[in-house]
Scaffold this active site. Structure first.
Site, PDB file in Angstrom:
ATOM      1  N   HIS A  52       0.327   3.995   9.311  1.00 18.15           N
ATOM      2  CA  HIS A  52       1.276   5.002   8.855  1.00 18.15           C
ATOM      3  C   HIS A  52       2.641   4.737   9.502  1.00 18.15           C
ATOM      4  CE1 HIS A  52       2.860   8.869   7.662  1.00 18.15           C
ATOM      5  NE2 HIS A  52       3.274   9.059   8.904  1.00 18.15           N
ATOM      6  N   TYR A 104       7.103 -10.915 -19.017  1.00 11.35           N
ATOM      7  CA  TYR A 104       7.529 -10.798 -17.622  1.00 11.35           C
ATOM      8  C   TYR A 104       8.748 -11.651 -17.289  1.00 11.35           C
ATOM      9  CZ  TYR A 104       5.513 -15.106 -15.568  1.00 11.35           C
ATOM     10  OH  TYR A 104       5.251 -16.403 -15.212  1.00 11.35           O
TER      11      TYR A 104
HETATM   12  P1  FAD Z   1       3.947 -27.168 -13.708  1.00 11.98           P
HETATM   13  O1  FAD Z   1       4.449 -26.387 -12.574  1.00 11.98           O
HETATM   14  O2  FAD Z   1       4.584 -26.963 -15.038  1.00 11.98           O
HETATM   15  O3  FAD Z   1       4.059 -28.688 -13.271  1.00 11.98           O
HETATM   16  C1  FAD Z   1       3.745 -29.741 -14.126  1.00 11.98           C
HETATM   17  C2  FAD Z   1       4.468 -30.974 -13.628  1.00 11.98           C
HETATM   18  O4  FAD Z   1       3.971 -32.089 -14.326  1.00 11.98           O
HETATM   19  C3  FAD Z   1       5.969 -30.944 -13.887  1.00 11.98           C
HETATM   20  O5  FAD Z   1       6.667 -31.185 -12.696  1.00 11.98           O
HETATM   21  C4  FAD Z   1       6.201 -32.079 -14.894  1.00 11.98           C
HETATM   22  O6  FAD Z   1       7.428 -32.747 -14.691  1.00 11.98           O
HETATM   23  C5  FAD Z   1       5.022 -32.978 -14.625  1.00 11.98           C
HETATM   24  N1  FAD Z   1       4.579 -33.762 -15.771  1.00 11.98           N
HETATM   25  C6  FAD Z   1       4.193 -33.312 -16.986  1.00 11.98           C
HETATM   26  N2  FAD Z   1       3.789 -34.328 -17.761  1.00 11.98           N
HETATM   27  C7  FAD Z   1       3.929 -35.442 -17.026  1.00 11.98           C
HETATM   28  C8  FAD Z   1       3.675 -36.816 -17.283  1.00 11.98           C
HETATM   29  N3  FAD Z   1       3.169 -37.223 -18.443  1.00 11.98           N
HETATM   30  N4  FAD Z   1       3.956 -37.702 -16.294  1.00 11.98           N
HETATM   31  C9  FAD Z   1       4.434 -37.305 -15.097  1.00 11.98           C
HETATM   32  N5  FAD Z   1       4.687 -36.019 -14.811  1.00 11.98           N
HETATM   33  C10 FAD Z   1       4.430 -35.109 -15.762  1.00 11.98           C
HETATM   34  N6  FAD Z   1       3.967 -18.054 -11.779  1.00 11.98           N
HETATM   35  C11 FAD Z   1       3.565 -17.277 -10.769  1.00 11.98           C
HETATM   36  O7  FAD Z   1       2.411 -17.379 -10.343  1.00 11.98           O
HETATM   37  N7  FAD Z   1       4.420 -16.373 -10.182  1.00 11.98           N
HETATM   38  C12 FAD Z   1       5.690 -16.226 -10.614  1.00 11.98           C
HETATM   39  O8  FAD Z   1       6.427 -15.413 -10.074  1.00 11.98           O
HETATM   40  C13 FAD Z   1       6.140 -17.035 -11.678  1.00 11.98           C
HETATM   41  N8  FAD Z   1       7.412 -16.940 -12.125  1.00 11.98           N
HETATM   42  C14 FAD Z   1       7.837 -17.776 -13.105  1.00 11.98           C
HETATM   43  C15 FAD Z   1       9.153 -17.680 -13.529  1.00 11.98           C
HETATM   44  C16 FAD Z   1       9.633 -18.517 -14.513  1.00 11.98           C
HETATM   45  C17 FAD Z   1      11.066 -18.414 -14.946  1.00 11.98           C
HETATM   46  C18 FAD Z   1       8.758 -19.499 -15.097  1.00 11.98           C
HETATM   47  C19 FAD Z   1       9.266 -20.430 -16.146  1.00 11.98           C
HETATM   48  C20 FAD Z   1       7.449 -19.591 -14.696  1.00 11.98           C
HETATM   49  C21 FAD Z   1       6.972 -18.730 -13.694  1.00 11.98           C
HETATM   50  N9  FAD Z   1       5.649 -18.783 -13.254  1.00 11.98           N
HETATM   51  C22 FAD Z   1       5.233 -17.964 -12.249  1.00 11.98           C
HETATM   52  C23 FAD Z   1       4.654 -19.708 -13.862  1.00 11.98           C
HETATM   53  C24 FAD Z   1       4.454 -20.936 -12.975  1.00 11.98           C
HETATM   54  O9  FAD Z   1       5.673 -21.612 -12.834  1.00 11.98           O
HETATM   55  C25 FAD Z   1       3.412 -21.845 -13.607  1.00 11.98           C
HETATM   56  O10 FAD Z   1       2.224 -21.119 -13.835  1.00 11.98           O
HETATM   57  C26 FAD Z   1       3.070 -23.018 -12.700  1.00 11.98           C
HETATM   58  O11 FAD Z   1       4.218 -23.776 -12.394  1.00 11.98           O
HETATM   59  C27 FAD Z   1       2.016 -23.908 -13.346  1.00 11.98           C
HETATM   60  O12 FAD Z   1       1.726 -24.978 -12.493  1.00 11.98           O
HETATM   61  P2  FAD Z   1       1.194 -26.367 -13.062  1.00 11.98           P
HETATM   62  O13 FAD Z   1       0.946 -27.223 -11.870  1.00 11.98           O
HETATM   63  O14 FAD Z   1       0.096 -26.148 -14.013  1.00 11.98           O
HETATM   64  O15 FAD Z   1       2.393 -26.973 -13.946  1.00 11.98           O
HETATM   65  P1  FAD Z   2       2.008  16.300  15.660  1.00 13.29           P
HETATM   66  O1  FAD Z   2       2.545  15.562  14.488  1.00 13.29           O
HETATM   67  O2  FAD Z   2       2.796  16.320  16.929  1.00 13.29           O
HETATM   68  O3  FAD Z   2       1.778  17.785  15.179  1.00 13.29           O
HETATM   69  C1  FAD Z   2       1.397  18.777  16.017  1.00 13.29           C
HETATM   70  C2  FAD Z   2       1.732  20.060  15.303  1.00 13.29           C
HETATM   71  O4  FAD Z   2       1.049  21.087  15.948  1.00 13.29           O
HETATM   72  C3  FAD Z   2       3.213  20.372  15.384  1.00 13.29           C
HETATM   73  O5  FAD Z   2       3.664  20.761  14.100  1.00 13.29           O
HETATM   74  C4  FAD Z   2       3.257  21.529  16.338  1.00 13.29           C
HETATM   75  O6  FAD Z   2       4.295  22.451  16.057  1.00 13.29           O
HETATM   76  C5  FAD Z   2       1.909  22.140  16.086  1.00 13.29           C
HETATM   77  N1  FAD Z   2       1.429  22.872  17.173  1.00 13.29           N
HETATM   78  C6  FAD Z   2       1.368  22.512  18.467  1.00 13.29           C
HETATM   79  N2  FAD Z   2       0.808  23.448  19.178  1.00 13.29           N
HETATM   80  C7  FAD Z   2       0.470  24.436  18.306  1.00 13.29           C
HETATM   81  C8  FAD Z   2      -0.154  25.638  18.452  1.00 13.29           C
HETATM   82  N3  FAD Z   2      -0.549  26.081  19.617  1.00 13.29           N
HETATM   83  N4  FAD Z   2      -0.353  26.391  17.360  1.00 13.29           N
HETATM   84  C9  FAD Z   2       0.044  26.004  16.188  1.00 13.29           C
HETATM   85  N5  FAD Z   2       0.656  24.832  15.994  1.00 13.29           N
HETATM   86  C10 FAD Z   2       0.861  24.081  17.067  1.00 13.29           C
HETATM   87  N6  FAD Z   2       2.991   7.235  14.218  1.00 13.29           N
HETATM   88  C11 FAD Z   2       2.691   6.245  13.339  1.00 13.29           C
HETATM   89  O7  FAD Z   2       1.499   6.065  13.014  1.00 13.29           O
HETATM   90  N7  FAD Z   2       3.678   5.482  12.772  1.00 13.29           N
HETATM   91  C12 FAD Z   2       4.990   5.663  13.087  1.00 13.29           C
HETATM   92  O8  FAD Z   2       5.853   4.955  12.549  1.00 13.29           O
HETATM   93  C13 FAD Z   2       5.340   6.668  14.024  1.00 13.29           C
HETATM   94  N8  FAD Z   2       6.617   6.873  14.363  1.00 13.29           N
HETATM   95  C14 FAD Z   2       6.907   7.861  15.269  1.00 13.29           C
HETATM   96  C15 FAD Z   2       8.229   8.084  15.637  1.00 13.29           C
HETATM   97  C16 FAD Z   2       8.556   9.080  16.547  1.00 13.29           C
HETATM   98  C17 FAD Z   2      10.020   9.281  16.931  1.00 13.29           C
HETATM   99  C18 FAD Z   2       7.545   9.892  17.095  1.00 13.29           C
HETATM  100  C19 FAD Z   2       7.871  10.978  18.080  1.00 13.29           C
HETATM  101  C20 FAD Z   2       6.224   9.699  16.750  1.00 13.29           C
HETATM  102  C21 FAD Z   2       5.880   8.670  15.829  1.00 13.29           C
HETATM  103  N9  FAD Z   2       4.572   8.432  15.441  1.00 13.29           N
HETATM  104  C22 FAD Z   2       4.285   7.467  14.572  1.00 13.29           C
HETATM  105  C23 FAD Z   2       3.488   9.201  16.021  1.00 13.29           C
HETATM  106  C24 FAD Z   2       3.061  10.294  15.077  1.00 13.29           C
HETATM  107  O9  FAD Z   2       4.131  11.101  14.701  1.00 13.29           O
HETATM  108  C25 FAD Z   2       2.020  11.147  15.774  1.00 13.29           C
HETATM  109  O10 FAD Z   2       1.009  10.306  16.267  1.00 13.29           O
HETATM  110  C26 FAD Z   2       1.418  12.084  14.844  1.00 13.29           C
HETATM  111  O11 FAD Z   2       2.443  12.924  14.334  1.00 13.29           O
HETATM  112  C27 FAD Z   2       0.359  12.854  15.541  1.00 13.29           C
HETATM  113  O12 FAD Z   2      -0.105  13.833  14.641  1.00 13.29           O
HETATM  114  P2  FAD Z   2      -0.612  15.230  15.204  1.00 13.29           P
HETATM  115  O13 FAD Z   2      -0.961  15.986  13.993  1.00 13.29           O
HETATM  116  O14 FAD Z   2      -1.717  14.975  16.219  1.00 13.29           O
HETATM  117  O15 FAD Z   2       0.573  15.860  16.050  1.00 13.29           O
END
Ligand code: FAD
Ligand code: FAD
Length: 465
Positions: free
Chosen positions: A444, A186
């Site tokens: 949605h 990774y």
């Molecule tokens: P560390 O974070 O290694 O810390 C140990 C510390 O102990 C260090 O600061 C060190 O200086 C100190 N230390 C050691 N010995 C002594 C000593 N004798 N005296 C005093 N201080 C000491 N993990 C994720 O969950 N998500 C991620 O996206 C992710 N990305 C990563 C990307 C990279 C490039 C790398 C290298 C690692 C990544 N990891 C990720 C792993 C993550 O960094 C480690 O799992 C995590 O840091 C472990 O934590 P830790 O506390 O065990 O040890």
């Molecule tokens: P509609 O999607 O209005 O469908 C009704 C259908 O029935 C239409 O196709 C129509 O032609 C048909 N119909 C009507 N009368 C008849 C009939 N007599 N015979 C046959 N067919 C008929 N909701 C969200 O959850 N998230 C969003 O981000 C979101 N964004 C929106 C943005 C806009 C600009 C708008 C207007 C609405 C948004 N909504 C959103 C709301 C969402 O679109 C509606 O709640 C949802 O579409 C309702 O579903 P419906 O099936 O009840 O009605």
């Protein structure tokens, strides 16, 4: 310097250590945390946060670059875009800086004492810290080891010069013309994709037969399809052998024995992370190990009484949120509360293009556990919001028990799916069944309607397919 005595000493202030220390402080525990570098650890300073900042910047640039081709179906056109990577890095650093100060502020607010320096065990309850102003000895009733992990180095391709780890990749101030990424895990793919979007010619070299081998093939397919569209060349079944003699190319060996040389201005080696278990006196305390990692039980207790370990040093999954959850739990345990690790899932996200989320059991894992399962997926191409976002690649997949429909896993791949992972985790952690998801209204139009439809489809009656 006078010795410090405290109830809890945390070694390392990454997402494991600092969360543990903050929670302990909140619970009134007299806490000290020692950090050698910067609060926030790998994640905040050189991991999760900077990489996601760079991925975002790269995506923004790629969007504009695509519009600049004049071929946008959206009817938008722009002039040629530019990218000043040093400015991007400055922006990224400002985010890291803000978050780092935030962590320091939170530690202070929780009355946690922070000692800057490298800690080393003298015995199980005593640690010596080499600080800028001298040697500090700290004695504690409880100690939490949260030393984290480091990038794995290949002996045939040591870091230095043009051979870089993710840390250096996240600090580049110019986009390399030719970037070779060794390792299609990774980290390699997240950064490789980002640099490709910023204009680098990227080649990814992976020793195994496919990209993201830790994820199942169905989930990685949309990413594998997207990479060539982004201009990334992927060479699987190809092992890195070392730098070519000229120093500006990588020598690789394909599984059929063919040896190739790939020109490269930078070679990013991202072949995994290893626990930091050296240099802090592990040998002085002789803990039970689990391979390279410190062995822990369901309360993060090590084999020595009063000594806990959390985060990357304790093994997979090496993720920030696992470390933090362990840290919080250990603070509660030390405060005397009854807690144990009983999480149903630790979500894992791969911030590739598109993103991948894995929460709970995959179909194969569920099958291997012996449970009879039902599984199905809903494609984003049938989701209205995905169409409006030009994000039709990918799907959401449900894995549930066949008998009672209890959800065992939810996975998905798609643009922006990282933010849906929260729903996956909540559903799994709360023991939801397919019918619970099907009975919930999802707003949605959103990508999250894919979750509803995936549940309906697994039940056998999707509406929009
Ligand atoms: P560390 O974070 O290694 O810390 C140990 C510390 O102990 C260090 O600061 C060190 O200086 C100190 N230390 C050691 N010995 C002594 C000593 N004798 N005296 C005093 N201080 C000491 N993990 C994720 O969950 N998500 C991620 O996206 C992710 N990305 C990563 C990307 C990279 C490039 C790398 C290298 C690692 C990544 N990891 C990720 C792993 C993550 O960094 C480690 O799992 C995590 O840091 C472990 O934590 P830790 O506390 O065990 O040890
Ligand atoms: P509609 O999607 O209005 O469908 C009704 C259908 O029935 C239409 O196709 C129509 O032609 C048909 N119909 C009507 N009368 C008849 C009939 N007599 N015979 C046959 N067919 C008929 N909701 C969200 O959850 N998230 C969003 O981000 C979101 N964004 C929106 C943005 C806009 C600009 C708008 C207007 C609405 C948004 N909504 C959103 C709301 C969402 O679109 C509606 O709640 C949802 O579409 C309702 O579903 P419906 O099936 O009840 O009605």
């Amino acid at each position: 310097m006078r010795d410090i005595s405290c109830k809890l000493l945390v070694i390392g202030a990454g997402p494991g250590g600092y969360v543990c220390a903050i929670r302990a402080g909140q619970l009134g525990i007299d806490t000290v945390v020692v950090e050698a570098k910067r609060p926030g650890g790998t994640c905040l300073n050189i991991g999760c946060i900077p990489s996601k900042a760079l991925i975002h910047a790269a995506e923004e640039f790629a969007k504009v670059a695509r519009l600049a081709t004049g071929e946008s179906p959206l009817g938008i056109s722009v002039a040629r875009p530019g990218l000043d990577l040093s400015k991007t890095m400055h922006w990224k650093d400002s985010i890291v800086g803000r978050l780092g100060s935030g962590v320091s502020g939170l530690l202070k607010k929780a009355r946690v004492k922070v000692v800057e320096g490298w800690a080393r065990f003298l015995d199980g309850k005593t640690v010596e810290v080499v600080t800028e102003i001298g040697r500090q000895v700290i004695r504690a009733e409880h100690v939490v080891i949260a030393t984290g992990s480091d990038a794995v180095e290949l002996s045939s391709l040591p870091f230095g010069g043009n051979v870089i780890s993710s840390t250096e990749a996240l600090a580049l101030t110019e986009v390399p013309e030719r970037l070779v990424v060794v390792g299609a895990g990774y980290i390699g793919l997240e950064l490789g994709t980002a640099f490709a979007k910023m204009g680098a010619a990227v080649t990814v070299v992976e020793a195994l037969s496919r990209i993201l081998p830790q994820y199942d093939a169905e989930l990685t397919r949309p990413v594998a399809k997207r990479l060539p569209e982004l201009g990334v060349t992927v060479l699987t079944g190809a092992g890195a052998r070392g730098l070519a003699r000229t120093g500006d190319a990588l020598s690789i060996e394909k599984s059929d024995g063919q040896v190739l040389t790939i020109p490269a201005d930078k070679i990013l080696v991202a072949v995994g992370r290893k626990p930091v278990t050296e240099g802090w006196g592990l040998e002085a305390i002789d803990l039970d190990m689990d391979g390279r990692f410190i062995r822990i039980d369901d309360r993060c207790r090590t084999s020595m009484r009063g000594l806990y370990a959390i985060g990357d040093v304790t093994g997979e999954q090496m993720l920030a949120h696992r470390a933090s959850a362990q840290g919080e739990m250990v603070a509660e345990i030390i405060a005397g509360n009854k807690r144990a690790w009983d999480k149903v899932c630790i979500p894992a996200i791969c911030f590739t293009d598109p993103e991948i989320v894995v929460a709970g059991l995959t179909p194969e894992e569920a099958k291997a556990s012996g449970v009879e399962t039902t599984t199905d997926n809903f494609p984003f191409r049938a989701n209205g919001r995905a169409m409006t976002l030009e994000a039709e690649a990918g799907f959401i997949r449900m894995v549930a028990r066949a008998d009672n429909h209890l959800l065992l896993g939810i996975q998905g791949v798609g643009a922006g799916i990282a933010e849906l992972s929260a729903t996956f985790s909540v559903a799994l952690e709360m023991g939801a069944r397919l019918e619970d998801i099907a009975a919930t209204i999802f707003a949605h139009p959103t990508l999250s309607e894919g979750i509803l439809e995936a549940a309906l489809k697994t039940l056998g009656h999707p509406i929009h397919l």
